[in-house]
Write an enzyme that holds these catalytic residues in place. Structure first.
Site, PDB file in Angstrom:
ATOM      1  CG  ASP A  36      -0.205   0.087   2.529  1.00 49.10           C
ATOM      2  OD1 ASP A  36       1.050   0.018   2.512  1.00 49.10           O
ATOM      3  OD2 ASP A  36      -0.863   0.230   3.576  1.00 49.10           O
ATOM      4  N   GLY A  37       2.187   1.115  -0.052  1.00 42.98           N
ATOM      5  CA  GLY A  37       3.054   2.288  -0.134  1.00 42.98           C
ATOM      6  C   GLY A  37       3.733   2.645   1.175  1.00 42.98           C
ATOM      7  CD  GLU A  38       2.544   1.083   6.996  1.00 43.13           C
ATOM      8  OE1 GLU A  38       3.136   0.461   7.879  1.00 43.13           O
ATOM      9  OE2 GLU A  38       1.299   1.031   6.830  1.00 43.13           O
ATOM     10  CD  GLN A  95       4.284  24.939   1.211  1.00 42.69           C
ATOM     11  OE1 GLN A  95       3.345  25.087   1.980  1.00 42.69           O
ATOM     12  NE2 GLN A  95       4.431  23.846   0.487  1.00 42.69           N
ATOM     13  CG  HIS A 128      13.429  29.355  -1.139  1.00 40.01           C
ATOM     14  ND1 HIS A 128      13.657  29.879  -2.384  1.00 40.01           N
ATOM     15  CD2 HIS A 128      12.402  30.057  -0.607  1.00 40.01           C
ATOM     16  CE1 HIS A 128      12.790  30.857  -2.611  1.00 40.01           C
ATOM     17  NE2 HIS A 128      12.028  30.978  -1.546  1.00 40.01           N
ATOM     18  CE  LYS A 189       9.721  34.150  -9.370  1.00 40.13           C
ATOM     19  NZ  LYS A 189      10.455  32.958  -8.962  1.00 40.13           N
ATOM     20  CG  ASP A 215      16.523  30.840  -8.723  1.00 39.73           C
ATOM     21  OD1 ASP A 215      16.564  31.230  -7.532  1.00 39.73           O
ATOM     22  OD2 ASP A 215      15.465  30.811  -9.387  1.00 39.73           O
ATOM     23  N   GLY A 222      10.093  27.768 -15.085  1.00 40.42           N
ATOM     24  CA  GLY A 222       9.369  29.002 -15.416  1.00 40.42           C
ATOM     25  C   GLY A 222      10.169  30.249 -15.055  1.00 40.42           C
ATOM     26  CB  THR A 223      12.084  31.168 -12.018  1.00 40.54           C
ATOM     27  OG1 THR A 223      10.951  30.953 -11.184  1.00 40.54           O
ATOM     28  CG2 THR A 223      12.904  32.341 -11.501  1.00 40.54           C
TER      29      THR A 223
HETATM   30  C1  R5P Z   1      11.593  30.881  -5.971  1.00 41.61           C
HETATM   31  O1  R5P Z   1      11.551  31.890  -5.281  1.00 41.61           O
HETATM   32  C2  R5P Z   1      12.815  30.035  -6.107  1.00 41.61           C
HETATM   33  O2  R5P Z   1      13.978  30.718  -5.687  1.00 41.61           O
HETATM   34  C3  R5P Z   1      12.998  29.570  -7.525  1.00 41.61           C
HETATM   35  O3  R5P Z   1      13.176  30.694  -8.359  1.00 41.61           O
HETATM   36  C4  R5P Z   1      11.791  28.822  -7.992  1.00 41.61           C
HETATM   37  O4  R5P Z   1      11.337  27.936  -7.008  1.00 41.61           O
HETATM   38  C5  R5P Z   1      12.108  28.063  -9.260  1.00 41.61           C
HETATM   39  O5  R5P Z   1      10.964  27.346  -9.617  1.00 41.61           O
HETATM   40  P1  R5P Z   1      10.522  27.222 -11.130  1.00 41.61           P
HETATM   41  O6  R5P Z   1      11.673  26.577 -11.856  1.00 41.61           O
HETATM   42  O7  R5P Z   1       9.307  26.324 -11.043  1.00 41.61           O
HETATM   43  O8  R5P Z   1      10.183  28.575 -11.634  1.00 41.61           O
END
Ligand code: R5P
Length: 310
Positions: A36-38, A95, A128, A189, A215, A222-223
């Site tokens: 079951d994944g446990e 987060q 982060h 951004k 980064d 996306g960033t």
């Molecule tokens: C956001 O503040 C982080 O420093 C990265 O820029 C971000 O998490 C990169 O995520 P993605 O590649 O999905 O844009």
């Protein structure tokens, strides 16, 4: 006290490389999964030992977090004298606060869970946010991969500009710029959703200059894609390099990064790298850095130049 390195399943090649760099063998550890994944981990002999448990929480993040918690508990119950969670990529660090009402502070929840499961100390790489330290009751050692990544990028062309793809990456960009003796520019951004961002403006002069976008992590790409498009719109040299510590890359990242003109794309092996990206992706190993840090921690020596500058 004997030194033991234990690895979960999140990034066994990295743990193998750390152990090899230190000239020791990994302590036996198996992780079974019930149908079951446990998760059911079993660690070898760690009684009375100084244990370093290597388990970055990259994709599948929740699987790897739970496995880390159970491994910590297993080490504690097996009589380890001290357990250090070595989590080069700390998932949930984004987060770190509530950006809107109704959200959780995920980083705090994970930090509390690690302490409750028995971690005496946490080692992370380029988290982060440095606020992670204040969220943890246990000591946190924040290592940085920047000197290593700069070594891999060097030499860079004269007049290179280091670009932060958002304001959160400015300190990181300043660290790169200092080591590369380069100027800094910042892209403005706005994150629209977990997978889409908008970037239009840039602070700093990039016209006709080579650029390195830096980064802490790349997930959906996306960033980086948005930053590169802004650089091109502002007439930066087309030959753009990207360096990021963590690459928990999704399939979307392969598409997005494949669609922009990158000369180099450098990430570390903090997260096990699946071959979803074609060259110019290069992987810089964190094993020498982590082996050095673990050796110093075991001998109770300072980490000094290995740490993030705050
Ligand atoms: C956001 O503040 C982080 O420093 C990265 O820029 C971000 O998490 C990169 O995520 P993605 O590649 O999905 O844009």
């Amino acid at each position: 006290m004997a030194l033991r390195i234990v690895s979960g399943t999140a990034n066994r090649p990295l743990a193998d490389a750390i152990a090899a760099a230190m000239g020791i063998a990994l302590t036996a550890c198996t992780v079974e999964r019930f149908p079951d994944g446990e998760v059911r981990p079993v660690v070898g002999n760690v009684r009375g030992a100084d244990v370093y448990l290597v388990q970055p929480t990259g994709p599948a993040v929740n699987e790897h977090v739970v496995e880390l918690l159970l491994l910590l508990d297993a080490c504690r119950r097996a009589g380890a004298a001290r357990v250090t969670a070595v989590v080069p990529y700390f998932g949930y660090a984004r987060q770190d606060r509530r950006s809107r009402s109704g959200e959780a502070v995920g980083a705090r929840v994970i930090a509390d869970a690690l302490a409750a499961a028995g971690a005496h100390r946490l080692v992370v790489v380029d988290p982060h946010t440095v606020a992670l330290e204040a969220m943890c009751a246990m000591p946190v050692e924040m290592l940085t991969s920047v000197p290593g990544l700069v070594g891999a990028l060097t030499p860079v062309a004269a007049e290179t500009v280091v670009v932060a793809p958002d304001f959160g990456a400015v300190k990181l960009a300043q660290h790169y710029a200092k080591l590369l003796d380069a100027a800094v520019a910042v892209v403005r951004k706005t994150r629209e959703t977990g997978t889409t961002v908008r970037a239009e403006e840039i602070v700093g002069d990039v016209r006709a200059r080579p650029t390195v976008v830096v980064d802490d992590m790349i997930s959906t790409g996306g960033t980086i894609e948005a930053a590169v498009r802004v650089l091109l719109a502002h007439h930066a040299e087309g030959d753009i390099a990207v360096a990021a510590t963590h690459g928990p890359l999704t399939a979307t990242a392969a598409e997005r990064l494949g669609a922009i003109p990158l000369r180099r794309l450098l990430v570390t092996d903090s997260v096990r790298q699946e071959p979803i990206l074609a060259p110019p992706r290069q992987v810089h190993s964190l094993a020498p850095l982590l082996a050095d840090a673990i050796g110093r921690l075991h001998r109770d020596e300072p980490l000094d130049e290995l740490l993030v500058r705050t």
